[in-house]
Design a protein around this motif. Structure first.
Motif, mmCIF file in Angstrom:
data_model
loop_
_atom_site.group_PDB
_atom_site.id
_atom_site.type_symbol
_atom_site.label_atom_id
_atom_site.label_comp_id
_atom_site.label_asym_id
_atom_site.label_seq_id
_atom_site.Cartn_x
_atom_site.Cartn_y
_atom_site.Cartn_z
ATOM 1 N N UNK A 67 -0.614 88.644 -45.188
ATOM 2 C CA UNK A 67 0.252 89.122 -44.105
ATOM 3 C C UNK A 67 1.197 90.204 -44.652
ATOM 4 N N UNK A 68 1.359 91.260 -43.873
ATOM 5 C CA UNK A 68 2.202 92.396 -44.283
ATOM 6 C C UNK A 68 3.637 91.953 -44.543
ATOM 7 N N UNK A 69 4.289 92.678 -45.461
ATOM 8 C CA UNK A 69 5.703 92.387 -45.752
ATOM 9 C C UNK A 69 6.570 92.573 -44.505
ATOM 10 N N UNK A 70 6.143 93.458 -43.598
ATOM 11 C CA UNK A 70 6.941 93.689 -42.376
ATOM 12 C C UNK A 70 6.713 92.574 -41.347
ATOM 13 N N UNK A 71 5.770 91.693 -41.625
ATOM 14 C CA UNK A 71 5.541 90.550 -40.752
ATOM 15 C C UNK A 71 4.665 90.876 -39.550
ATOM 16 N N UNK A 72 4.778 90.045 -38.519
ATOM 17 C CA UNK A 72 3.941 90.197 -37.322
ATOM 18 C C UNK A 72 4.848 90.380 -36.113
ATOM 19 N N UNK A 73 4.724 91.555 -35.497
ATOM 20 C CA UNK A 73 5.555 91.852 -34.337
ATOM 21 C C UNK A 73 4.821 91.369 -33.093
ATOM 22 N N UNK A 74 4.798 90.076 -32.924
ATOM 23 C CA UNK A 74 4.066 89.495 -31.799
ATOM 24 C C UNK A 74 4.310 87.998 -31.767
ATOM 25 N N UNK A 75 3.383 87.323 -31.114
ATOM 26 C CA UNK A 75 3.501 85.874 -30.945
ATOM 27 C C UNK A 75 2.452 85.193 -31.819
ATOM 28 N N UNK A 76 2.927 84.495 -32.835
ATOM 29 C CA UNK A 76 2.009 83.733 -33.685
ATOM 30 C C UNK A 76 1.872 82.347 -33.069
ATOM 31 N N UNK A 77 0.625 81.891 -32.931
ATOM 32 C CA UNK A 77 0.404 80.574 -32.328
ATOM 33 C C UNK A 77 -0.092 79.608 -33.397
ATOM 34 N N UNK A 78 0.680 78.584 -33.608
ATOM 35 C CA UNK A 78 0.363 77.562 -34.609
ATOM 36 C C UNK A 78 -0.281 76.388 -33.861
ATOM 37 N N UNK A 79 -1.577 76.145 -34.161
ATOM 38 C CA UNK A 79 -2.316 75.142 -33.378
ATOM 39 C C UNK A 79 -2.354 73.762 -34.046
ATOM 40 N N UNK A 80 -1.401 73.524 -34.969
ATOM 41 C CA UNK A 80 -1.426 72.271 -35.743
ATOM 42 C C UNK A 80 -1.485 71.001 -34.893
ATOM 43 N N UNK A 81 -0.872 71.069 -33.700
ATOM 44 C CA UNK A 81 -0.837 69.827 -32.904
ATOM 45 C C UNK A 81 -2.079 69.606 -32.040
ATOM 46 N N UNK A 82 -3.035 70.539 -32.139
ATOM 47 C CA UNK A 82 -4.324 70.297 -31.454
ATOM 48 C C UNK A 82 -5.234 69.628 -32.483
ATOM 49 N N UNK A 83 -4.864 68.401 -32.850
ATOM 50 C CA UNK A 83 -5.520 67.808 -34.015
ATOM 51 C C UNK A 83 -6.276 66.524 -33.711
ATOM 52 N N UNK A 84 -6.859 66.454 -32.527
ATOM 53 C CA UNK A 84 -7.654 65.275 -32.188
ATOM 54 C C UNK A 84 -8.941 65.273 -33.022
ATOM 55 N N UNK A 85 -9.445 64.089 -33.287
ATOM 56 C CA UNK A 85 -10.640 63.968 -34.124
ATOM 57 C C UNK A 85 -11.396 62.724 -33.687
ATOM 58 N N UNK A 86 -12.624 62.933 -33.224
ATOM 59 C CA UNK A 86 -13.407 61.776 -32.736
ATOM 60 C C UNK A 86 -14.810 61.828 -33.291
ATOM 61 N N UNK A 87 -15.351 60.698 -33.665
ATOM 62 C CA UNK A 87 -16.774 60.666 -34.019
ATOM 63 C C UNK A 87 -17.445 59.630 -33.126
ATOM 64 N N UNK A 88 -18.640 59.982 -32.685
ATOM 65 C CA UNK A 88 -19.408 59.042 -31.872
ATOM 66 C C UNK A 88 -20.877 59.258 -32.207
ATOM 67 N N UNK A 89 -21.533 58.210 -32.665
ATOM 68 C CA UNK A 89 -22.921 58.330 -33.150
ATOM 69 C C UNK A 89 -22.984 59.457 -34.186
#
Ligand SMILES: Cc1cc2nc3c(=O)[nH]c(=O)nc-3n(C[C@H](O)[C@H](O)[C@H](O)COP(=O)(O)OP(=O)(O)OC[C@H]3O[C@@H](n4cnc5c(N)ncnc54)[C@H](O)[C@@H]3O)c2cc1C
Length: 296
Positions: A67-89
């Motif tokens: 990532x550039x030293x000047x950063x990101x001039x926008x909206x960064x979306x952190x998806x950490x909480x979309x962390x469901x995990x399921x196994x079936x068969x």
């Protein structure tokens, strides 16, 4: 209501957020805004509020980013909480924010094979799909069945692997779309064997990679029939330092941050390695690391 107030209802929204600590390399400026939706539904709703012209950047574990030293001039979306995990068969469904190490662990629990390499790759599922991550002869595209995607209009679609043109460290995600989750079709295998394979992969990693210092994994893709590390080493650049960054003396395709490295230090090293290998070996190395707000 303002964008700030709208997004606060759907998770957390912070302004002027330092990003270096959100990457494994420890480099990069600030994000103008960082939004962490509380779950998948919240992210879908949020799309209806985020203006189309706002630059939106999804971030996972930040393990493949410069990532550039000047950063990101926008909206960064952190998806950490979309962390469901399921196994079936034989099916495993994981949310974009699921740690790949956790996914690997779930396959041990269910006696499933195909994703052992995820025990050794420090990213989240969304980044793993976007990069078609892989190691030790396995990659996401070998076992991926489909991906659930969200576009900027808040529409969700499920796309099969065949429609994503997945290749070595490359996935053709439709422009601007976010991975919400992915479904894998796995084969059965004795859980003890699966676990042992992961152990072997992990110990091979720690023997060959500079895991004690901040880095972003392989800087370049391996060219057909060769290894980027071998080429960089053969032109005498192993250990080369610029500013506070250097080409690792353990693995020449890794750049490590000695503490306080700038994006410019890392870019200069990448340029030097690319130009020298091209001049002396005639090979055009292609970066694997994703440049955000900067370029060669
Ligand atoms: C020590 C080390 C070892 C590594 N070893 C390997 C290896 O063996 N094999 C390998 O393939 N990689 C390896 N990597 C690189 C990295 O871990 C992988 O590329 C990983 O898949 C990146 O996941 P991430 O969550 O960190 O993504 P990030 O680095 O955060 O993002 C990578 C890209 O994915 C995009 N992205 C992230 N989430 C989403 C989403 N939900 N929807 C759409 N796009 C998204 C980002 O915008 C960005 O363009 C290694 C890295 C390190 C530090």
């Amino acid at each position: 209501m303002s964008l700030y107030a709208d997004l606060q209802q759907l998770g957390s929204l912070n302004v002027d957020v330092p990003l270096a600590g959100r990457t494994t390399l420890g480099v990069g400026g600030h994000a103008a805004m960082l939004f962490r939706p509380s779950d998948e539904e919240a992210l879908i709703q949020a799309m209806l509020f985020i203006p189309q012209e706002t630059y939106l950047f999804p971030i996972g574990r930040g393990s493949n980013l410069l990532i550039a030293d000047k950063g990101i001039d926008g909206l960064v979306v952190d998806l950490s909480d979309l962390n469901t995990l399921e196994t079936k068969d034989h099916t495993l469904v994981a949310g974009a924010g699921s740690r790949m190490s956790k996914i690997a662990q779930a396959t041990v629990g269910s006696g499933l094979t195909g994703l052992e390499f995820m025990a050794t790759v420090p990213g989240d599922l969304g980044g793993g799909v976007a990069m078609n991550a892989g190691a030790f002869g396995q990659q996401v595209s070998d076992v991926l069945q489909s991906v659930k995607l969200l576009n900027r209009n808040g529409q969700v679609q499920t796309v099969s692997r065949e429609d994503l043109d997945m290749r070595y460290r490359y996935t053709a995600l439709p422009q601007g779309e976010l991975v919400l989750s992915a479904t894998f079709e796995l084969a059965e295998k004795d859980a003890k064997e699966v676990k042992q394979t992961m152990r072997d992969m992990r110990s091979k990693r720690s023997e060959t990679q500079p895991l004690n210092l901040p880095n972003c994994g392989s800087v370049f893709k391996n060219p057909e029939g060769d290894f980027a590390a071998r080429l960089i080493e053969s032109v005498g650049l192993k250990g080369k330092q610029i500013g506070k960054a250097n080409i690792s003396d353990k693995h020449a395709n890794f750049i490590v941050n000695q503490g306080g490295a700038s994006c410019l230090d890392v870019l200069d090293l990448i340029r030097l390695a690319k130009d020298t290998v091209k001049a002396e070996k005639g090979v055009d190395l292609e970066p694997e690391v994703k440049f955000v707000g900067c370029s060669l």
